[in-house]
Design a protein around this motif. Structure first.
Motif, short mmCIF file in Angstrom:
data_model
loop_
_atom_site.label_atom_id
_atom_site.label_comp_id
_atom_site.label_asym_id
_atom_site.label_seq_id
_atom_site.Cartn_x
_atom_site.Cartn_y
_atom_site.Cartn_z
N ARG A 20 -12.21 -11.25 -7.47
CA ARG A 20 -12.69 -10.08 -6.78
C ARG A 20 -14.16 -9.80 -7.08
NH1 ARG A 20 -11.32 -6.43 -2.79
NH2 ARG A 20 -12.10 -4.42 -3.39
N LYS A 55 -5.91 -3.94 -9.53
CA LYS A 55 -5.26 -4.30 -8.29
C LYS A 55 -4.11 -5.27 -8.56
CE LYS A 55 -7.86 -1.99 -5.53
NZ LYS A 55 -9.29 -2.06 -5.40
N PRO A 56 -3.00 -5.23 -7.88
CA PRO A 56 -2.73 -4.33 -6.76
C PRO A 56 -2.21 -2.96 -7.19
CG PRO A 56 -0.88 -5.79 -7.07
CD PRO A 56 -1.90 -6.16 -8.11
N SER A 87 -1.79 0.39 -5.17
CA SER A 87 -2.97 1.09 -4.67
C SER A 87 -2.70 1.83 -3.38
CB SER A 87 -4.10 0.10 -4.41
OG SER A 87 -4.50 -0.49 -5.60
N ASN A 88 -1.82 1.28 -2.56
CA ASN A 88 -1.54 1.97 -1.29
C ASN A 88 -0.44 3.02 -1.44
OD1 ASN A 88 0.77 0.43 -1.36
ND2 ASN A 88 0.07 -1.01 0.21
N TYR A 130 -1.13 0.89 4.82
CA TYR A 130 -0.90 -0.18 3.86
C TYR A 130 -2.19 -0.78 3.30
CZ TYR A 130 4.14 -1.41 3.91
OH TYR A 130 5.49 -1.45 3.72
N CYS A 131 -3.21 -0.93 4.13
CA CYS A 131 -4.35 -1.76 3.73
C CYS A 131 -5.63 -0.99 3.41
CB CYS A 131 -4.70 -2.78 4.80
SG CYS A 131 -3.33 -3.38 5.79
N CYS A 144 -7.66 -0.59 0.07
CA CYS A 144 -8.44 -1.69 -0.50
C CYS A 144 -9.40 -2.30 0.52
CB CYS A 144 -7.53 -2.78 -1.02
SG CYS A 144 -6.37 -2.22 -2.26
N TYR A 168 -12.76 -13.73 5.88
CA TYR A 168 -11.59 -14.59 5.62
C TYR A 168 -10.86 -15.00 6.89
CZ TYR A 168 -12.28 -12.80 0.91
OH TYR A 168 -12.81 -12.47 -0.30
N TYR A 227 0.70 -15.39 8.80
CA TYR A 227 0.10 -14.97 7.53
C TYR A 227 0.69 -13.63 7.07
CZ TYR A 227 -3.35 -13.15 4.26
OH TYR A 227 -3.95 -12.59 3.16
N LEU A 229 1.92 -11.29 3.27
CA LEU A 229 1.84 -9.86 2.96
C LEU A 229 3.21 -9.20 2.80
CD1 LEU A 229 -1.16 -8.82 5.24
CD2 LEU A 229 -1.18 -9.57 2.86
N TYR A 250 -3.07 -10.50 -5.88
CA TYR A 250 -3.90 -9.30 -5.89
C TYR A 250 -3.56 -8.28 -4.80
CZ TYR A 250 -6.25 -12.88 -3.12
OH TYR A 250 -6.51 -13.89 -2.26
N MET A 251 -2.55 -8.60 -3.96
CA MET A 251 -2.16 -7.60 -2.96
C MET A 251 -0.73 -7.16 -3.21
SD MET A 251 -3.89 -8.54 0.63
CE MET A 251 -4.32 -10.27 0.66
N PRO A 252 -0.41 -5.91 -2.82
CA PRO A 252 0.96 -5.44 -3.00
C PRO A 252 1.91 -6.16 -2.06
CG PRO A 252 -0.54 -3.64 -2.38
CD PRO A 252 -1.28 -4.91 -2.18
N MET A 274 7.58 -5.26 6.15
CA MET A 274 7.47 -4.78 7.53
C MET A 274 8.60 -5.37 8.35
SD MET A 274 3.39 -5.30 8.19
CE MET A 274 2.78 -5.87 6.61
N LEU A 290 0.89 -5.05 13.60
CA LEU A 290 -0.24 -5.17 12.66
C LEU A 290 -1.10 -6.38 13.03
CD1 LEU A 290 -1.76 -4.30 10.10
CD2 LEU A 290 -0.23 -5.78 8.78
#
Ligand code: HEC
Length: 483
Positions: free
Chosen positions: A255, A314-315, A324-325, A379-380, A383, A397, A410, A415, A422-424, A428, A436
Motif C-alpha cells: 500500500r 486494512k482491511p 473499514s467499511n 462497500y468500497c 478505501c 488497476y 473479478y 471480492l 488487504y480487502m474485506p 453479494m 456493481l
C-alpha cells in the motif's frame, strides 16, 4: 427482515472521509504529544530549579507553558472533539467497538486530562507566587497526569490495530484487549517521539531567550533530548514493525508508496541535523526559523507515521473484527459479537443495509447502475474514494478496455470471497455482483459524468413508469365507475 448495523456512508468528495480523519488526528497527536512531553520536561526543570535555586528555569517553564496553553491546548481541545465527530460519521462501528470495550478507560483518561488542563494553568500562573518546592510538586502531578492520559489512550489505539491478547476474542475482558506487546512497544515509541516534538517546539521558546549563556544551556538540553529521543524512537519503530500482525506488514508493503521509506529516513536525518545545528550554534535559533522548522519536522514526520498506521490496519478498522467499511467480519464470542458475513451472504448487501433506498432493495433492469453505485459507496468508498474521473485508484488497476464479464469474474472471484489480504470479504448476490460490475466498468470508462447520466435516466424511467401505472389505474377506476 434481518438488518445489520450499518449507517449512512459519509462521502467526502475527492478527499475521502479517511483523509479528513487523518488530517484532524495528525494535528491532535502533534498537540497532545508535545504537551505530554513538555509536562515531563517541566517536572524535571522544576525539580532542578528547586534543587539549584534557579529563577531562569522557572521563567523558561512559564514561557513554554504559556506557549502550550495558547497553541497546543487550544488546538488539542478543538481537534479532540474533532476526532470524535469525524470518526463517528466515518466509522461508527469502529468507534463503537472501542467504546464498548473501553468506556471506563476513556472516562479515566478524561479525569487525568482535566488534571492536566488545570495543571498547565497552575504551572504557568503560579510561578513566583508559590515557593519552588510547591511548584515542583505541582509539576510532578502535572507530569504524571499527562503521562497517564498517554498510557490509557495508547492502549486504546493499539487495540485498533490488534487486541492486546489473542484470548480477548474468546474471553473478552478489557485487560485482554488493552495490554499486549503492541501496546507497550507503541507506548515506548510514542514516548520517544513525544520528547522529539517537545524539543522541536521548545526551540521556539528557546529562540526568545535573551541571555546568550542561558540560551546556549537550554539549546543544548533540548538538543540532547531531541537527539536521544529521535534515535530511540526510530529503534522502537523497527521493533513496532515486528509486533504488528503479518497481515499488516503485507498490506504496508502493498500500500505504501516506494518513496515512503527514503522519506522517513530523510526526515529522521534532517531532524538530527537540526538538533545538532541548534546545539552548536544557538544563535541560529530565531523565532521564525524555529517555528518554521517545527512545522516542517513535525508534519513531515507525523503525517507518514499516522497514515502508515492507518493503512496497515486494512482491511480492519478496529480490533481485527470491524472492517473499514463497517461490516463486522468475524465472530467475537468473548463480547457476544456475531459476524455479519453469513447474513450478507444470504440476503445480499442491499437487503441487509438499513438505509438502502426502497427502489434499490432488489436489483432489476431499471436500477442496475444506481444499485451498483450504492453498493460501491457502502462497500468500497471507505478505501477507494470516488472522484470525478472515477473511483481511486482503480483506473491504475482496471484496464480501460475491461468487459463487464471480466469485471464480474473479478468481483465474484475475489471480492465476494475475500480472497485477498488487504480487502474485506464483501458478499453479494449474483444480481448485486452484476450491478456493481456494471457500475465499475462505467465508472472506469466514463467517470462520474457517465454514471450520473445513466442514473438520471434510470430515475426518469422509473418515474415515467410510476406515472403510467397511476394513469392506468385511474383509467381502470373510471371505466369501472362508468360501468
Ligand atoms: C479495507 C479497504 C478496502 C475496501 C473496503 C476495498 N478495497 Fe479495493 N483495495 C484496497 C487496497 C489497499 C488495494 C491495493 C491497491 C491500493 O489501493 O494501493 C485495493 C485494490 C483494489 C483493486 C485493484 C486490484 C487488486 O486486486 O489489487 C480493485 C479492482 C479494487 N480494490 C476494487 C474494490 C472494490 C470494487 C471494492 C468494493 C466492493 C473494494 N475494492 C473495497 C482496499 C480496499
Amino acid at each position: 427482515m434481518d438488518l445489520i448495523s450499518l449507517y449512512p456512508t459519509w462521502y467526502e468528495p475527492t478527499v475521502g472521509s479517511g483523509w479528513v480523519v487523518a488530517f484532524i488526528a495528525t494535528f491532535h497527536v502533534l498537540a497532545s504529544h508535545t504537551s505530554v512531553g513538555a509536562a515531563l520536561l517541566f517536572a524535571y526543570l522544576s525539580h532542578k530549579a528547586y534543587r539549584e535555586d534557579r529563577e531562569d528555569l522557572l521563567d523558561f517553564i512559564k514561557k513554554y507553558g504559556l506557549f502550550l496553553l495558547v497553541f497546543t491546548y487550544v488546538a488539542g481541545s478543538i481537534t479532540g472533539p474533532g476526532i470524535w465527530y469525524s470518526t463517528t460519521v466515518a466509522s461508527p462501528n469502529g468507534i463503537g467497538a472501542l467504546i464498548h470495550s473501553f468506556v471506563w478507560k476513556w472516562a479515566t483518561e478524561w479525569v487525568f486530562f482535566v488534571i492536566e488542563v488545570v495543571g498547565v494553568y497552575m504551572i504557568v500562573y503560579l510561578v513566583g507566587k508559590v515557593d519552588k518546592r510547591t511548584h515542583m510538586k505541582i509539576s510532578v502531578i502535572f507530569g504524571v497526569a499527562s503521562l497517564a492520559t498517554m498510557l490509557i489512550i495508547v492502549g486504546i489505539l493499539s487495540f485498533m490495530m490488534v487486541p492486546g491478547k489473542e484470548a480477548w476474542f474468546q474471553q473478552g475482558g478489557y485487560l485482554n484487549g488493552f495490554y499486549g506487546e503492541n501496546t507497550f512497544i507503541q507506548l515506548a515509541m510514542r514516548m520517544a517521539f513525544m520528547f522529539t516534538m517537545t524539543a522541536v517546539v521548545g526551540g521556539i521558546v528557546v529562540a526568545g531567550i535573551k541571555d546568550p549563556a542561558f540560551k546556549k544551556e537550554m539549546a543544548r538540553k533540548l538538543g540532547w533530548l531531541g537527539i536521544i529521543s529521535t534515535i530511540i524512537g526510530a529503534a522502537m519503530f523497527q521493533l513496532y514493525l515486528k509486533a504488528v500482525p503479518d497481515q499488516a506488514l503485507l498490506v504496508m508493503e502493498n500500500r505504501l508508496p516506494s518513496y515512503f521509506e527514503p522519506s522517513i529516513i530523510a526526515v529522521l536525518a534532517g531532524t538530527l541535523a537540526y538538533f545538532i545545528l541548534t546545539m552548536l550554534r544557538p544563535q541560529v535559533l530565531v523565532q521564525a526559523f524555529a517555528g518554521g522548522m517545527a512545522v516542517v519536522i513535525l508534519v513531515a514526520g507525523l503525517w507518514p507515521e499516522e497514515t502508515a498506521r492507518e493503512s496497515m490496519r486494512k482491511p480492519w478498522v478496529a480490533g481485527q473484527y470491524v472492517y473499514s467499511n463497517q461490516v463486522i467480519g468475524r465472530d467475537v464470542p468473548g463480547m457476544g459479537i456475531k459476524s455479519q458475513i453469513p447474513l450478507l451472504e444470504k440476503e445480499g448487501i442491499l437487503k441487509a443495509h438499513p438505509f438502502t433506498p426502497k427502489d434499490l432493495r432488489t436489483v432489476n433492469d431499471g436500477n442496475v447502475v444506481q444499485a451498483g453505485k450504492f453498493i460501491a459507496m457502502v462497500y468500497c468508498s471507505n478505501c477507494h474514494s470516488p472522484s470525478k474521473t472515477g473511483i481511486r485508484p482503480l483506473h491504475r488497476y482496471i484496464p480501460d478496455n475491461i468487459t463487464e464479464a471480466r469485471m464480474e469474474k473479478y468481483v465474484k472471484g475475489v471480492l465476494t470471497t475475500g480472497n485477498i489480504a488487504y480487502m474485506p470479504k464483501m458478499p453479494m448476490l449474483d444480481s448485486e455482483v452484476k450491478a456493481l460490475s456494471t457500475f465499475l466498468v462505467m465508472n472506469r470508462k466514463g467517470g462520474e459524468k457517465a454514471v450520473d447520466a445513466a442514473i438520471r435516466q434510470e430515475i426518469e424511467a422509473r418515474q415515467q413508469a410510476k406515472l403510467a401505472e397511476k394513469a392506468k389505474n385511474k383509467i381502470a377506476a373510471l371505466t369501472q365507475e362508468n360501468n
